[in-house]
Structures are given as C-alpha cells and as structure tokens.
Design an enzyme around this catalytic site. Structure first.
Site, mmCIF file in Angstrom:
data_model
loop_
_atom_site.group_PDB
_atom_site.id
_atom_site.type_symbol
_atom_site.label_atom_id
_atom_site.label_comp_id
_atom_site.label_asym_id
_atom_site.label_seq_id
_atom_site.Cartn_x
_atom_site.Cartn_y
_atom_site.Cartn_z
ATOM 1 N N LEU A 64 0.193 -2.148 9.898
ATOM 2 C CA LEU A 64 0.866 -1.275 9.034
ATOM 3 C C LEU A 64 0.064 0.091 8.773
ATOM 4 C CD1 LEU A 64 2.914 -3.379 6.287
ATOM 5 C CD2 LEU A 64 3.798 -2.073 8.552
ATOM 6 N N HIS A 65 0.397 0.989 9.795
ATOM 7 C CA HIS A 65 -0.345 2.483 9.934
ATOM 8 C C HIS A 65 -0.220 3.117 8.614
ATOM 9 C CE1 HIS A 65 -1.445 1.342 14.071
ATOM 10 N NE2 HIS A 65 -0.092 1.289 14.427
ATOM 11 N N ASP A 66 1.090 3.557 8.585
ATOM 12 C CA ASP A 66 1.361 4.722 7.521
ATOM 13 C C ASP A 66 1.217 4.591 6.132
ATOM 14 O OD1 ASP A 66 3.804 6.070 9.804
ATOM 15 O OD2 ASP A 66 1.639 6.342 9.830
#
Ligand code: RIB
Ligand code: CA
Length: 316
Positions: free
Chosen positions: A244-246
């Site tokens: 879940l990068h952002d």
C-alpha cells in the site's frame, strides 16, 4: 490542548493505493486540513484520475472537497500508464458509481500557485502520490512559491528495492523524471517514501479481512480494491499481498514515528535511457553531495495498518 492541524494539498493519480491515502486523509480532519486535491496523469490518464479522485471523496462522505484537474502529460515525455496494475479505470475491483460532485474550474497548477501565495509561508505541506508533473510545473511557472512550501512528503523512488516499472526506476519518478529532478533540486525539505518502505506494508489476508470486517461501505470497497490490486504484485514478487504505497505519505503526517530513515542526498537520473528515473540515493554517504531528503527505510507495518483500519472505520 488543541492539536495542530497541518494544512496539506494532495497531488494524486488514483490508483487503488492512492484511494487508501485519500480516505486516510479525509478521515483525519482533526489532524489534517485538506486545502485541495490535485489530479495528475499517471496510473491512468487524467480524465480517469479526476473521475476517480471525486469517487473517492464521495465515498469518504466529503463531496465538498475541492478537486482540481492538473497536467495530462509529463513535462517532456509521452505518458506511461499502469493499467496492468490498476485496471482500465484505475480503480478496478468493485463497481463504482460515477461521481456527481463538482470538479473545480481552476487548473491544479494555478490552484497550487494561488494557495501557496495566499497561505502563510511555511504553512502548507505538499503530498504528491503520483508523477511530480503538477508540482514541477507550478515551481517553473512561479518560482516565488518554492520557498513558501513547508515540506513535501511524497511517495516515489527506491534504493534497496530497485525499480518496479523498469529494473532501475519506480513508477512515479520514471513517468516524469524531469519533474522529479526539479522537485528534488528545489531545496524544499523532502520526506520520501520509497519502495524500500512501501514494500513492507503488504495487504495480507488478515489485514484485508480487517477492512471488510468494518462492516461499512468504505470497508467493503477498500477490501475489494485490495483484492484486485494485490494480484499483480503477488504474481510478480510472490509476496503475501500488495504494497500500500501511497497511504504511507499520510500515515507519516499522522504518526511519523511509524517510519525511520536517513537524511541523505537523492538525485534523479534523467539522461540514461537504461536507468531513466532512478533515484540515486547516497544511503551510505559515499559522496559529498548535500543531503536533500529524509529517505525512509523501515516502517512499523502493524502500527501502519492499525492506524489505517481505525481511521477507515471512522468513515461510514
Ligand atoms: O510505484 C508506486 C506508485 O506508482 C504509487 O503511487 C502508485 O499509485 C503509482 O502511482
Ligand atoms: Ca499513486
């Protein structure tokens, strides 16, 4: 004691993981004052990212959020998109209804310039979650705003994790390396969430089921976005879930102690086609190049998901 509400502008290319970041920010009004959200071309073309941004704001129950359309293409290159990861719409997974909230008439770049000139100097944080085209364009058009930015907390780049769109480069930086170079050389204090950190916050089954167990529309949609989004990374990396990068950007604003990193020099490759968009991070301090970024290397993943799930639970 009244909590300090940080004023932020989010710049985004939704993208399921961008959606988690926007939901987390909009679920935290006591901590964050979202002055506006700027859409940029990235994961999918601009028409989709402006649509998706409004869908997410409505899902959060915040239809009065100011959403602006920004740049449709990188500064000097042809747009590269990532439908192979996010699907044709950029929010594939659950079927979403079309948004009805307004899109602001003002261009995102003009909104960035006007807001940074109006708000007190050093009081606004920029939170880019996609290619840096909007931010760089604003800096080129209005250099006077650069010194007025409090800091930039962005998702992008990689060092130990190397690239995800090429062997050398992470997607956000690769799509517009010239824009990234402008931002990384701007002198604005930078906090960077690279793949080195985001690949440590994986949507394991238990974590996805915790979203679903919220029992709300937000929880259901979040789980279904994760179910769709994870298939690419699981096939590519054999990982247990997707990164879940952002939302790492927003989680840093809410609980910075979840993350640790080093204040180092980071420069952007813009010349070599082989390594275009690489973030050349002097993690080991082998050069005399001046430090320009707090480059994150580790994260308390359980603490991150506890925060994310708790805040998603606030949204009906
Ligand atoms: O490389 C990951 C980044 O590229 C994330 O921001 C994702 O949403 C895409 O924009
Ligand atoms: Ca993104």
């Amino acid at each position: 004691m009244t909590r300090h509400r940080r004023k932020i502008i989010i710049d985004t290319d939704p993208g399921q993981d961008d959606a988690f970041a926007l939901l987390l920010a909009l679920a935290s009004p006591e901590d964050l004052e979202v002055l506006g959200i700027c859409a940029v071309a990235g994961n999918v073309p601009l028409d989709w990212t402006t649509r998706n941004t409004r869908i997410i704001c409505e899902l959060a129950g915040k239809p009065n959020t100011k959403v602006f359309a920004g740049c449709a293409a990188p500064l000097k290159r042809k747009l590269v998109t990532a439908e192979h990861v996010h699907g044709k719409t950029g929010l594939d997974g659950p079927v979403m209804v079309e948004p009805t909230m307004d899109l602001q008439d003002q261009h995102a770049v003009d909104f960035l310039i006007e807001t940074l000139r109006r708000e007190a100097s050093g009081s606004v944080t920029l939170c880019p979650l996609g290619p840096l085209t909007n931010i760089a364009t604003a800096f080129v058009q209005a250099p006077d705003i650069i010194g007025r930015v409090q800091e930039i907390v962005l998702m992008g780049g990689a060092y130990f994790e190397v690239g995800n769109i090429t062997p050398a480069a992470e997607f956000n930086i690769y799509v517009d390396p010239e824009a990234a170079e402008i931002v990384f050389k701007s002198g604005v204090p930078l906090v960077v969430m690279p793949l080195d950190v985001t690949h440590k916050v994986l949507t394991t089954r238990a974590r996805v089921e915790a979203f679903r167990a919220l029992g709300s529309q937000v929880g259901r949609v979040a789980a279904e976005w994760a179910d769709f989004f994870e298939r690419f990374d699981m096939a590519k990396y054999g990982s247990e879930g997707a990164p879940l990068h952002d939302p790492c950007v927003i989680a840093y604003l809410l609980q910075p102690d979840l993350f640790t990193g080093r204040h180092i020099n980071v420069e952007i490759e813009t010349q070599s086609e082989l390594t275009l968009g690489m973030t050349v991070a002097d993690w080991w301090g082998v050069t005399n190049r001046p430090a320009n970024a707090l480059f994150m290397g580790s994260v308390n993943a359980d603490g991150f998901f506890d925060l994310l799930t708790e805040r998603l639970g606030r949204l009906s």
